[in-house]
Design a protein around this motif. Structure first.
Motif, PDB file in Angstrom:
ATOM      1  N   ALA A 186       0.815  -1.203   0.000  1.00  0.00           N
ATOM      2  CA  ALA A 186       0.000   0.000   0.000  1.00  0.00           C
ATOM      3  C   ALA A 186       0.855   1.262   0.000  1.00  0.00           C
ATOM      4  CB  ALA A 186      -0.933  -0.005   1.211  1.00  0.00           C
ATOM      5  N   LEU A 187       1.973   1.228   0.730  1.00  0.00           N
ATOM      6  CA  LEU A 187       2.821   2.417   0.844  1.00  0.00           C
ATOM      7  C   LEU A 187       3.740   2.608  -0.350  1.00  0.00           C
ATOM      8  CD1 LEU A 187       3.799   2.231   4.619  1.00  0.00           C
ATOM      9  CD2 LEU A 187       2.288   3.896   3.531  1.00  0.00           C
ATOM     10  N   ASP A 196       7.244  11.414  -2.822  1.00  0.00           N
ATOM     11  CA  ASP A 196       8.460  11.246  -2.027  1.00  0.00           C
ATOM     12  C   ASP A 196       8.441  12.137  -0.792  1.00  0.00           C
ATOM     13  OD1 ASP A 196       9.495   9.385  -3.739  1.00  0.00           O
ATOM     14  OD2 ASP A 196      10.723  10.793  -4.868  1.00  0.00           O
ATOM     15  N   GLU A 197       7.892  13.328  -0.925  1.00  0.00           N
ATOM     16  CA  GLU A 197       7.874  14.263   0.205  1.00  0.00           C
ATOM     17  C   GLU A 197       7.092  13.687   1.380  1.00  0.00           C
ATOM     18  OE1 GLU A 197       6.735  18.921   1.257  1.00  0.00           O
ATOM     19  OE2 GLU A 197       6.224  18.076  -0.701  1.00  0.00           O
ATOM     20  N   VAL A 198       5.978  13.045   1.076  1.00  0.00           N
ATOM     21  CA  VAL A 198       5.166  12.435   2.136  1.00  0.00           C
ATOM     22  C   VAL A 198       5.926  11.292   2.799  1.00  0.00           C
ATOM     23  CG1 VAL A 198       3.085  11.088   2.609  1.00  0.00           C
ATOM     24  CG2 VAL A 198       2.964  13.094   1.115  1.00  0.00           C
ATOM     25  N   LEU A 199       6.485  10.384   1.999  1.00  0.00           N
ATOM     26  CA  LEU A 199       7.121   9.188   2.552  1.00  0.00           C
ATOM     27  C   LEU A 199       8.453   9.491   3.234  1.00  0.00           C
ATOM     28  CD1 LEU A 199       6.297   6.610  -0.259  1.00  0.00           C
ATOM     29  CD2 LEU A 199       5.192   6.884   1.961  1.00  0.00           C
ATOM     30  N   LYS A 207      15.489  10.499   0.418  1.00  0.00           N
ATOM     31  CA  LYS A 207      14.669  10.227  -0.758  1.00  0.00           C
ATOM     32  C   LYS A 207      15.169   9.009  -1.534  1.00  0.00           C
ATOM     33  CE  LYS A 207      13.113  12.412  -5.085  1.00  0.00           C
ATOM     34  NZ  LYS A 207      13.704  11.393  -5.972  1.00  0.00           N
ATOM     35  N   SER A 208      16.464   8.768  -1.549  1.00  0.00           N
ATOM     36  CA  SER A 208      17.005   7.635  -2.298  1.00  0.00           C
ATOM     37  C   SER A 208      16.476   6.307  -1.763  1.00  0.00           C
ATOM     38  CB  SER A 208      18.537   7.645  -2.248  1.00  0.00           C
ATOM     39  OG  SER A 208      18.996   7.527  -0.907  1.00  0.00           O
ATOM     40  N   ILE A 209      16.244   6.242  -0.465  1.00  0.00           N
ATOM     41  CA  ILE A 209      15.715   5.015   0.135  1.00  0.00           C
ATOM     42  C   ILE A 209      14.275   4.794  -0.318  1.00  0.00           C
ATOM     43  CG2 ILE A 209      15.107   3.877   2.305  1.00  0.00           C
ATOM     44  CD1 ILE A 209      17.481   5.274   3.589  1.00  0.00           C
ATOM     45  N   ILE A 210      13.500   5.879  -0.311  1.00  0.00           N
ATOM     46  CA  ILE A 210      12.114   5.780  -0.763  1.00  0.00           C
ATOM     47  C   ILE A 210      12.063   5.382  -2.236  1.00  0.00           C
ATOM     48  CG2 ILE A 210       9.967   7.044  -1.139  1.00  0.00           C
ATOM     49  CD1 ILE A 210      10.610   6.411   1.809  1.00  0.00           C
TER      50      ILE A 210
END
Length: 222
Positions: A186-187, A196-199, A207-210
């Motif tokens: 879901a995520l 990306d900003e939310v996660l 951000k690279s991890i997301i």
């Protein structure tokens, strides 16, 4: 007058609790049909003409699930979508097969409580409470053949095969269609993708991890 207000409040509370779950049936059965011809729409499905209902409408054979996948587990659901005779009856179930070290990943059932019984093998299971009062408390237990465990409605839970062989469990659910939300899917596999900003803010990571997580092929074992 105060007594009247009190009674109205009690009735309102009772109604809110009642409608939080599947409605109670008002007939013996309401076998769902896909073709609306000569049907009656109840609980999201059209009901088959009772005169045309057969024993097969209440029957389904289940085979072992294929666990040759990245999770090493397979959920075989039997909801109203697979067994039309379940319509309006407020229950369903699933067979869960596990390869060694197989995982049924963290997920929730938004419309049903789950009760699980282990038929074969050893499972490490658990659920996390909400963040109201209990501050996301984790309850876990190692289950062996014949053991039973309950996962309350809506709470995140999981099952992991910690034995040396295959494992099999049966999950009963208090809804004809309890729904499944697999947390990782879901995520990180939503369509369209969550920004990306939310996660990055939610997980407090770069951000690279997301981007890496969103780029993975998240398998759905349901």
């Amino acid at each position: 007058m105060k007594v009247l207000y009190f009674l109205v409040s009690i009735l309102a509370l009772a109604s809110s609790v009642t409608f939080a779950y599947d409605p109670s049936p008002l007939q013996d059965f309401c076998v769902a049909i896909k073709d609306p011809k000569d049907g009656v729409f109840v609980n999201g499905k059209f009901c088959k003409d009772p005169a045309l209902v057969k024993a097969e409408d209440f029957f389904k054979h289940i085979e072992a699930g294929n666990t040759s996948n990245p999770l090493g587990s397979q959920v075989t659901p039997v909801t109203v979508d697979q067994l039309f005779g379940l319509n309006t009856l407020g229950i369903s179930f699933a067979r869960i097969d596990f390869a060694p070290k197989g995982l049924n990943p963290p997920h929730t059932h938004p419309r049903g409580t789950e009760i699980l019984i282990v038929l074969e093998g050893t499972l490490y299971v658990g659920f996390v409470t909400s963040n109201q009062g209990n501050t996301n408390r984790l309850f876990t237990k190692v289950l062996n053949k014949g053991d039973v465990f309950v996962f309350p409605i809506g709470l995140i839970h999981f099952q992991l095969n910690v034995g040396y062989g295959n494992a099999v469990a049966i999950a009963g659910l208090s809804s004809q269609n309890a729904g499944v939300i697999t947390i990782a899917n879901a995520l990180f596999k939503s369509n369209p993708a969550i920004s990306d900003e939310v996660l990055t803010k939610a997980f407090q990571v770069d951000k690279s991890i997301i981007d890496y997580l969103q780029g993975q092929s998240w398998y759905d074992n349901n």
